[in-house]
Design a protein around this motif. Structure first.
Motif, PDB file in Angstrom:
ATOM      1  N   CYS A   1      13.252   7.153  -4.230  1.00 39.93           N
ATOM      2  CA  CYS A   1      13.697   7.475  -2.882  1.00 39.93           C
ATOM      3  C   CYS A   1      12.533   7.354  -1.895  1.00 39.93           C
ATOM      4  CB  CYS A   1      14.294   8.878  -2.855  1.00 39.93           C
ATOM      5  SG  CYS A   1      15.108   9.280  -1.312  1.00 39.93           S
ATOM      6  N   SER A   2      11.370   7.829  -2.263  1.00 36.38           N
ATOM      7  CA  SER A   2      10.203   7.738  -1.383  1.00 36.38           C
ATOM      8  C   SER A   2       9.774   6.292  -1.178  1.00 36.38           C
ATOM      9  CB  SER A   2       9.034   8.528  -1.962  1.00 36.38           C
ATOM     10  OG  SER A   2       9.381   9.873  -2.137  1.00 36.38           O
ATOM     11  N   TRP A   3       9.766   5.522  -2.264  1.00 43.20           N
ATOM     12  CA  TRP A   3       9.408   4.107  -2.137  1.00 43.20           C
ATOM     13  C   TRP A   3      10.408   3.376  -1.256  1.00 43.20           C
ATOM     14  CZ3 TRP A   3      12.043  -0.336  -3.130  1.00 43.20           C
ATOM     15  CH2 TRP A   3      11.317  -1.509  -3.008  1.00 43.20           C
ATOM     16  N   TYR A   4      11.695   3.678  -1.433  1.00 44.92           N
ATOM     17  CA  TYR A   4      12.742   3.024  -0.663  1.00 44.92           C
ATOM     18  C   TYR A   4      12.575   3.309   0.830  1.00 44.92           C
ATOM     19  CZ  TYR A   4      17.392   1.444   0.612  1.00 44.92           C
ATOM     20  OH  TYR A   4      18.438   0.776   1.180  1.00 44.92           O
TER      21      TYR A   4
ATOM     22  N   GLU B   1       0.834  -1.202   0.000  1.00 49.07           N
ATOM     23  CA  GLU B   1       0.000   0.000   0.000  1.00 49.07           C
ATOM     24  C   GLU B   1       0.868   1.250   0.000  1.00 49.07           C
ATOM     25  OE1 GLU B   1      -2.656  -0.292   3.283  1.00 49.07           O
ATOM     26  OE2 GLU B   1      -3.260  -2.317   2.742  1.00 49.07           O
ATOM     27  N   HIS B   2       1.357   1.595  -1.151  1.00 45.31           N
ATOM     28  CA  HIS B   2       2.170   2.807  -1.246  1.00 45.31           C
ATOM     29  C   HIS B   2       1.768   3.582  -2.494  1.00 45.31           C
ATOM     30  CE1 HIS B   2       4.439   0.709  -4.356  1.00 45.31           C
ATOM     31  NE2 HIS B   2       4.557  -0.288  -3.521  1.00 45.31           N
ATOM     32  N   GLU B   3       1.755   4.869  -2.356  1.00 44.52           N
ATOM     33  CA  GLU B   3       1.440   5.749  -3.480  1.00 44.52           C
ATOM     34  C   GLU B   3       2.552   6.774  -3.579  1.00 44.52           C
ATOM     35  OE1 GLU B   3      -2.455   7.368  -3.214  1.00 44.52           O
ATOM     36  OE2 GLU B   3      -3.366   5.442  -2.765  1.00 44.52           O
ATOM     37  N   VAL B   4       3.650   6.350  -4.118  1.00 44.46           N
ATOM     38  CA  VAL B   4       4.806   7.227  -4.248  1.00 44.46           C
ATOM     39  C   VAL B   4       5.180   7.318  -5.714  1.00 44.46           C
ATOM     40  CG1 VAL B   4       5.665   6.749  -1.935  1.00 44.46           C
ATOM     41  CG2 VAL B   4       6.392   5.314  -3.810  1.00 44.46           C
ATOM     42  N   ARG B   5       5.889   8.355  -6.046  1.00 42.82           N
ATOM     43  CA  ARG B   5       6.257   8.583  -7.438  1.00 42.82           C
ATOM     44  C   ARG B   5       7.746   8.452  -7.698  1.00 42.82           C
ATOM     45  NH1 ARG B   5       2.092  12.337 -10.089  1.00 42.82           N
ATOM     46  NH2 ARG B   5       0.378  12.125  -8.653  1.00 42.82           N
TER      47      ARG B   5
END
Length: 111
Positions: free
Chosen positions: A76-79, A69-73
């Protein structure tokens, strides 16, 4: 020079439904392997079995701590988010493995 092998694994119990007959059949999975000369077949078999453990761990992490459940673009944010989820998963596993101390029963104590 690396040697090429084909590792074929068949399920021990019939658990997959056949599309044509509707009966249960054993699932067959193939793994192409490249090994160094002199490697026994036990090593690729062990490695293939450990892959299942890793996949199972990811499925548990998706269900318990929301790894999917992630909404990143950006990478670096996903990591960062995946790192936090994995740390939470490590904490939960460590907490589950820690034995809970048993309290001594007193004469008037009821569970």
């Amino acid at each position: 020079m690396l040697e090429r092998h084909l590792l074929i694994r068949r399920s021990t119990v019939p658990d997959k439904e056949d599309e044509k007959t509707g009966g249960l059949v054993r699932e067959i999975t193939c793994f192409p392997c490249r090994t160094a000369p002199g490697v026994t077949m036990a090593e690729p078999v062990t490695a293939a079995g450990q892959g299942w453990t890793v996949e199972e761990a990811f499925q548990v992490a998706k269900g318990q701590v929301g790894l999917d459940e992630h909404e990143v673009r950006k990478w670096c944010s996903w990591y960062r988010q995946a790192t936090v989820h994995m740390l939470v998963m490590v904490f939960l596993v460590a907490a589950r493995r820690r034995p809970t101390p048993c309290q001594p029963l007193t004469p008037g104590h009821r569970p």
